[in-house]
Write a protein that holds these residues in place. Structure first.
Motif, mmCIF file in Angstrom:
data_model
loop_
_atom_site.group_PDB
_atom_site.id
_atom_site.type_symbol
_atom_site.label_atom_id
_atom_site.label_comp_id
_atom_site.label_asym_id
_atom_site.label_seq_id
_atom_site.Cartn_x
_atom_site.Cartn_y
_atom_site.Cartn_z
ATOM 1 N N GLU A 14 0.826 -1.210 0.000
ATOM 2 C CA GLU A 14 0.000 0.000 0.000
ATOM 3 C C GLU A 14 0.860 1.260 0.000
ATOM 4 N N ALA A 18 1.185 4.032 -3.018
ATOM 5 C CA ALA A 18 0.909 5.446 -2.720
ATOM 6 C C ALA A 18 2.110 6.322 -3.058
ATOM 7 N N ALA A 19 3.318 5.814 -2.793
ATOM 8 C CA ALA A 19 4.529 6.594 -3.067
ATOM 9 C C ALA A 19 4.767 6.740 -4.562
ATOM 10 N N SER A 21 2.444 6.241 -7.213
ATOM 11 C CA SER A 21 1.391 6.856 -8.030
ATOM 12 C C SER A 21 0.394 7.696 -7.233
ATOM 13 N N ARG A 22 0.673 7.905 -5.955
ATOM 14 C CA ARG A 22 -0.192 8.710 -5.089
ATOM 15 C C ARG A 22 -1.607 8.132 -4.987
ATOM 16 N N ASN A 23 -1.713 6.859 -5.220
ATOM 17 C CA ASN A 23 -3.017 6.186 -5.127
ATOM 18 C C ASN A 23 -2.763 4.716 -4.828
ATOM 19 N N SER A 24 -3.362 4.215 -3.755
ATOM 20 C CA SER A 24 -3.162 2.809 -3.378
ATOM 21 C C SER A 24 -4.488 2.051 -3.327
ATOM 22 N N GLU A 71 -1.414 3.979 -13.144
ATOM 23 C CA GLU A 71 -1.053 3.915 -11.734
ATOM 24 C C GLU A 71 -0.803 2.469 -11.304
#
Length: 290
Positions: A14, A18-19, A21-24, A71
């Motif tokens: 997770e 997030a790191a 693509s700024r979306n997990s 992403e």
């Protein structure tokens, strides 16, 4: 990412997603009931009846959504899925597109934008359930996630994560260092006993991971706040530990009972202090489960 249950694979996946693509949130949870539709796409039946099959009536899977946005997608417990479902990932990882035969023209193919990739997790204990095919293995890089055995590092992880979880309930963690040392030492001793066991009947079902320790400590703190003296004591810690680790009754009760009367009792005789209350709390918990 492969490792024992509770080694933080999902949490790490997770954070990586997030790191990068700024979306997990593009996640598929693998189970025995996971279908190929959950990896590729499905249809809104009401819209299909009303307007026919189109992009509007298409329900993209989390993986397809990750492809469209460029992403990171996540696939939890990949080896829990059946082989035919796993194989649906081969073309996605190789060709970076998903064909939609029901649609014609340019709408019939969804191509992945640059940046798309998949992070998958699998429990090492489940590796034989539905092992990955050679073709799918070649499309992943494998990283082994070990159990943390360094006591200083493990202590920092347990305190940090427990404080983070309890902060959601507006609690401040007040864990006496001596009780935390007892928890860490008990888990280290149980890992050693499990490694020396000669059969499955002599091992606890639990992975004895750092995550298990966090769960034990969180449960003990919450129990003390609501049902105790608003502080953590050795008896409550022992009851939480026994209650968390006993998964197969009566098999696990027998295993932990032998451990308690040999290893924990030895610590209590040598160190006394809070080990004595910890010993008695565990005995009381086990006696109530028999």
């Amino acid at each position: 990412m492969i490792g024992d249950p509770g080694t933080g694979k999902s949490w790490l996946a997770e954070l990586l997603a997030a790191a990068v693509s700024r979306n997990s949130t593009h996640v598929v949870q693998g189970t025995a009931g996971t279908t190929e539709d959950q990896i590729k796409y499905s249809w809104n039946v009401a819209l299909v009846i009303n307007k026919g099959q189109s992009q509007e009536s298409l329900i993209p899977s989390p993986i397809m959504t990750a492809m469209r946005k460029g992403e990171m997608g996540r696939f939890e417990e990949l080896t829990r899925c059946t082989s035919d479902v796993q194989d649906a990932l081969i073309s996605i990882l190789s060709e970076k597109y998903i064909s939609i035969p029901e649609l014609s023209g340019g709408d019939g193919v969804t191509f992945a934008k640059p940046g798309f990739n998949i992070i998958a997790t699998a429990n090492s204990r489940d590796r034989g359930v539905n092992d990955l095919s050679t073709a799918l293995k070649r499309r992943f890089n494998f990283v082994q996630i070990p159990i943390v055995t360094n006591k200083k590092t493990e202590k920092e992880i347990v305190m940090f994560r427990t404080a983070e979880l309890l902060a959601r309930n507006q609690f401040e963690v007040d864990v006496p260092p001596s009780l935390l040392d007892i928890l860490l030492q008990t888990f280290a001793d149980m890992r050693e006993a499990s490694a020396a066991a000669t059969s499955d009947d002599q091992r606890l079902e639990s992975s004895l991971s750092t995550a298990e320790q966090i769960g034990v400590l969180e449960d003990a703190v919450l129990h003390g706040q609501f049902f105790g003296q608003e502080k953590l004591d050795p008896e409550t810690l022992a009851r939480s530990l026994v209650g968390t680790l006993v998964r197969r009754i009566p098999e696990d009760i027998s295993v932990i009972n032998k451990f308690w009367h040999s290893v924990v009792e030895k610590h209590a005789k040598e160190s006394k202090g809070e080990w004595t209350g910890f010993l008695q709390g565990g005995k009381d918990a086990m006696s109530s489960m028999k």
